[in-house]
Scaffold this active site. Sequence first.
Site, mmCIF file in Angstrom:
data_model
loop_
_atom_site.group_PDB
_atom_site.id
_atom_site.type_symbol
_atom_site.label_atom_id
_atom_site.label_comp_id
_atom_site.label_asym_id
_atom_site.label_seq_id
_atom_site.Cartn_x
_atom_site.Cartn_y
_atom_site.Cartn_z
ATOM 1 N N GLU A 73 1.377 -1.037 0.076
ATOM 2 C CA GLU A 73 -0.133 0.191 0.288
ATOM 3 C C GLU A 73 0.925 1.274 -0.025
ATOM 4 O O GLU A 73 1.703 1.535 1.001
ATOM 5 C CB GLU A 73 -0.584 0.027 0.925
ATOM 6 C CG GLU A 73 -1.955 -1.147 1.804
ATOM 7 C CD GLU A 73 -3.174 -1.604 0.397
ATOM 8 O OE1 GLU A 73 -3.214 -0.169 -0.608
ATOM 9 O OE2 GLU A 73 -3.621 -1.830 0.280
ATOM 10 N N CYS A 102 -2.642 8.924 2.755
ATOM 11 C CA CYS A 102 -2.422 8.432 1.201
ATOM 12 C C CYS A 102 -2.928 8.672 0.399
ATOM 13 O O CYS A 102 -2.983 9.298 -0.974
ATOM 14 C CB CYS A 102 -1.936 7.086 1.123
ATOM 15 S SG CYS A 102 -3.041 5.627 2.170
#
Length: 478
Positions: free
Chosen positions: A251, A285
Amino acid sequence: MTKNTLDFGLYINRESIDTADQILVQNPATFETVGSVPNATQKEAKLAVDAAYSAFSSWSKTTAYERAELLEKWFAVIEKRTDEIAAVLTKEQGKPLSEAKGEMNYANSFLKWYAEEAKRIYGETIPALSGNKRILVQKQPVGVVAVITPWNFPAAMITRKVAPALAAGCTVVIKPAELTPLTAYLLADCAHEAGIPAGVINVVTTKNPGEMVDVWMEDPRVKKVTFTGSTPVGKLLMRKAADTVKKVSLELGGLAPFIIAEDADIEEAVNGVIQSKFRNAGQTCICANRIYVHESIKDEFLSSFIAAVKGLKVGNGLDENVSIGPLIDERAVAKVQKQIDDAVAKGAVLHEDSTIHTDKGYFMKPVVLSNVTDDMQCMQEETFGPLAPISTYRTDLEAVERANATPFGLAAYVYTQSLKKAFWFSENLEYGIVGVNDGAPSVAQAPFGGMKESGLGREGGHYGLDEFLEIKYVSMKV
Ligand code: NAD
């Protein structure tokens, strides 16, 4: 397992292990020391794998119901201690206390969800070519998993990986970020209290992540690495995983476009950008990095947006009514400032004063820029700070082409009141997550993850469980 409240030993095999050297954890809002954690070496990294490997033989043989029960117990302990852990999370990471509590609830929702999903690891039977054959498909845990997590969500990034890993029957060695490790040890403390068996969860911390993690990457007993963090480190781990052909989940970074179409509800769009852009001081993010507004509504949007930004209070996350805490460190502040300077030098208009207050904490006021163009750094590099750059577009095709013109593909957002546009944008954006009129799309039951260089694999939902399972088929003559 704790000595003083927030001075921890390594957590290996249900024991607390001291090291010669400690890492001091600093509060980014006050520069005070919050606690300390061990500085592990390669020796302790190997000890953790020894513990996880030895625990795997019994943990992988437990029934799904036994694992579910323990995950439920862990969930209950965390729920009971949410306020206590959230306060530590705010002190080590900086986010406002209300957000820290929100993160704790989000983090804990993965334990609840995967406790239930553990019972649904189904196999299959497949029609064979002859009457005396049977083909059975079984799912088995992959083995020992290395879990490496970042500082921006010190609780959720751990449970999003560990909950499905444990539900699948895997054991884990966890290396939380050295800037925010206290929350990780508190989560392990809760697991301890819940009775998670020895070696199933192990936590180690270090000042030398590259060196320490190499031990895990080289060890053939570690069958999978699941990483959340920056794209360069993710690529490095992927290369290192090749030698022992480990499974890899990544990720990584994002550069989320936030498109506001000409028919958007402006008030909702403003709320959406505020939520997506300034949560965790812009250090997420999936945070809006590039805001594309249709040129016909730019003035209306900009004036409402600036008014909303003026209402955001910057300060210590433990203080009342603070909506933006400090950034994590000096480097983070410098990066945002560099992007502002670059944009202004290239012609962007600065609407909000960008004063930095770093004498007693890494504080930065939210900054709004308009007249932004795609050649500016803030449109090409992840910002990870409270900077909102606004650019205009003319056609939907132009917006999508500009949004897709990046190596990243984690999250994208579209605000529109047209169903046709909602489908068109969501189908054409090259992103793993698309929020349509939704600035906060993350939930435990959905498959979070990125396309392109934003990652590999998915976390959350039944897809997240598959990441920790091997598929085996048995062809049987009867
Ligand atoms: P980082 O890559 O510097 O660190 C992440 C983790 O990797 C930390 O635990 C760190 O100690 C460890 N690490 C650093 N160098 C290593 C090495 N050589 N070998 C092994 N481990 C190493 O990232 P960060 O600054 O902590 O986090 C910010 C980044 O994380 C941003 O790019 C952000 O977009 C990304 N992120 C992504 C997601 C997602 O779900 N996609 C979620 C949160 C953060």
